[in-house]
Write a protein that holds these residues in place. Structure first.
Motif, PDB file in Angstrom:
ATOM      1  N   UNK A  63     -44.219 -92.534 -46.646  1.00  0.00           N
ATOM      2  CA  UNK A  63     -44.898 -92.302 -47.784  1.00  0.00           C
ATOM      3  C   UNK A  63     -43.956 -92.231 -49.074  1.00  0.00           C
ATOM      4  N   UNK A  64     -42.956 -91.444 -48.816  1.00  0.00           N
ATOM      5  CA  UNK A  64     -42.027 -91.335 -49.773  1.00  0.00           C
ATOM      6  C   UNK A  64     -41.218 -92.562 -50.410  1.00  0.00           C
ATOM      7  N   UNK A  65     -40.757 -93.325 -49.309  1.00  0.00           N
ATOM      8  CA  UNK A  65     -39.828 -94.300 -49.959  1.00  0.00           C
ATOM      9  C   UNK A  65     -40.734 -95.506 -50.488  1.00  0.00           C
ATOM     10  N   UNK A  66     -41.766 -95.910 -49.904  1.00  0.00           N
ATOM     11  CA  UNK A  66     -42.701 -96.748 -50.607  1.00  0.00           C
ATOM     12  C   UNK A  66     -43.242 -96.262 -52.066  1.00  0.00           C
ATOM     13  N   UNK A  67     -43.533 -95.056 -52.018  1.00  0.00           N
ATOM     14  CA  UNK A  67     -44.165 -94.248 -53.262  1.00  0.00           C
ATOM     15  C   UNK A  67     -42.921 -94.578 -54.360  1.00  0.00           C
ATOM     16  N   UNK A  68     -41.512 -94.262 -54.120  1.00  0.00           N
ATOM     17  CA  UNK A  68     -40.740 -94.347 -54.923  1.00  0.00           C
ATOM     18  C   UNK A  68     -40.165 -95.866 -55.349  1.00  0.00           C
ATOM     19  N   UNK A  69     -40.403 -96.740 -54.276  1.00  0.00           N
ATOM     20  CA  UNK A  69     -40.314 -98.159 -54.806  1.00  0.00           C
ATOM     21  C   UNK A  69     -41.658 -98.667 -55.697  1.00  0.00           C
ATOM     22  N   UNK A  70     -42.795 -97.997 -55.727  1.00  0.00           N
ATOM     23  CA  UNK A  70     -43.897 -98.540 -56.580  1.00  0.00           C
ATOM     24  C   UNK A  70     -43.472 -97.730 -57.957  1.00  0.00           C
ATOM     25  N   UNK A  71     -42.906 -96.447 -57.903  1.00  0.00           N
ATOM     26  CA  UNK A  71     -42.591 -95.955 -59.394  1.00  0.00           C
ATOM     27  C   UNK A  71     -41.473 -96.593 -60.089  1.00  0.00           C
ATOM     28  N   UNK A  72     -40.255 -97.120 -59.423  1.00  0.00           N
ATOM     29  CA  UNK A  72     -39.274 -97.691 -60.112  1.00  0.00           C
ATOM     30  C   UNK A  72     -39.287 -99.249 -60.201  1.00  0.00           C
ATOM     31  N   UNK A  73     -39.851-100.081 -59.127  1.00  0.00           N
ATOM     32  CA  UNK A  73     -39.840-101.306 -59.431  1.00  0.00           C
ATOM     33  C   UNK A  73     -40.482-101.873 -60.298  1.00  0.00           C
ATOM     34  N   UNK A  74     -40.308-103.020 -60.972  1.00  0.00           N
ATOM     35  CA  UNK A  74     -40.978-103.579 -62.332  1.00  0.00           C
ATOM     36  C   UNK A  74     -42.198-104.388 -61.763  1.00  0.00           C
ATOM     37  N   UNK A  75     -42.999-103.531 -61.078  1.00  0.00           N
ATOM     38  CA  UNK A  75     -44.388-104.124 -60.594  1.00  0.00           C
ATOM     39  C   UNK A  75     -45.399-104.190 -61.787  1.00  0.00           C
ATOM     40  N   UNK A  76     -45.837-105.487 -62.175  1.00  0.00           N
ATOM     41  CA  UNK A  76     -46.885-105.563 -63.255  1.00  0.00           C
ATOM     42  C   UNK A  76     -48.035-104.928 -63.201  1.00  0.00           C
ATOM     43  N   UNK A  77     -48.773-104.457 -64.109  1.00  0.00           N
ATOM     44  CA  UNK A  77     -49.973-103.654 -64.272  1.00  0.00           C
ATOM     45  C   UNK A  77     -50.089-102.563 -63.239  1.00  0.00           C
ATOM     46  N   UNK A  78     -48.918-101.730 -62.937  1.00  0.00           N
ATOM     47  CA  UNK A  78     -49.120-100.776 -61.916  1.00  0.00           C
ATOM     48  C   UNK A  78     -49.684 -99.608 -62.346  1.00  0.00           C
ATOM     49  N   UNK A  79     -50.452 -98.757 -61.584  1.00  0.00           N
ATOM     50  CA  UNK A  79     -51.081 -97.374 -61.992  1.00  0.00           C
ATOM     51  C   UNK A  79     -49.793 -96.402 -61.607  1.00  0.00           C
TER      52      UNK A  79
END
Length: 235
Positions: free
Chosen positions: A191-207
């Motif tokens: 949970x934590x590792x991927x949550x951090x990835x979603x937060x810091x990576x330049x993913x377009x249109x992310x929530x």
């Protein structure tokens, strides 16, 4: 000491696990268009992801925990040494982060096509509750992880032979029975590792990465795992 195996095994776990999350949520993906039974696909996908992660970890000489809740519970129960716990947990978190990063790259055009209100949310990678009630969300994670590790302890060395398949089916069972309240993290690293990835990576249109919820899938699984091992020890 198995650190490499825990890293690569968790990396594999997240590629397949987050991959199924992306497949059923992102616009333009065939699975989103055709998957009528999305929860069944997610539960089966995560079960297979865990099975493949355990097999991979075992190949590289690790016990296949892939999960700090398992590692901490096994150390508390005297099954492994506390000395290796920090290294295992770090390997699991980094493996999960990088696995999620690969999924973000693989599905990049689909993230560009999907806005946050269309499915481009942290739930592709991490967990979010169906009903936001953190006390009961915490209890759900404790109960699900207690059941998971209690059953896991009965398998002995669960990384040998066909036992990783049984572990995968156990994950499917939890998904079907206990998972629909919180998305059944039952694993702080996943949970934590991927949550951090979603937060810091330049993913377009992310929530939002929903950090105010992130303590639940960290503490809940750890407490649930400790309760399971203590029960086994006293009986």
């Amino acid at each position: 000491m198995g650190y490499l195996g825990e890293f690569i095994g968790t990396f594999v776990l997240m590629i397949f696990g987050a991959g199924v999350g992306a497949s059923v949520n992102l616009e333009g993906a065939y699975a989103k268009a055709s998957a009528k039974a999305g929860w069944i696909m997610i539960a089966l996908g995560w079960g297979l992801a865990v099975m493949l992660g355990v097999y991979t970890a075992a190949y590289f000489g690790a016990p296949g925990h892939l999960n700090p809740a398992v590692t901490i519970a096994f150390a508390a129960g005297g099954i492994i040494s506390w000395k290796i716990v920090p290294g295992y947990i770090l390997a699991q978190i980094v493996g999960a982060f990088l696995g999620a990063s690969v999924v973000a790259l693989h599905f990049y055009p689909h993230f560009k096509k999907t806005k946050s209100d269309q499915g481009n949310t942290v739930a592709i990678f991490a967990t979010v509750p169906a009903i936001d009630n953190k006390l009961f969300n915490f209890i759900s994670e404790v109960v699900a992880t207690f059941a998971f590790i209690l059953c896991l302890l009965t398998l002995g060395n669960f990384a040998e032979g066909l036992k990783p398949l049984v572990v995968g089916l156990l994950i499917v069972a939890i998904g079907f029975s206990l998972g629909s309240t919180t998305g059944y993290a039952i694993n702080p690293a996943r949970d934590f590792g991927p949550r951090l990835a979603y937060a810091v990576l330049p993913i377009p249109n992310k929530g939002s990465a929903n950090w105010d919820y992130s303590w639940v899938p960290i503490l809940g699984p750890i407490i649930g795992g400790l309760l399971a091992v203590f029960l086994v020890k006293i009986v």
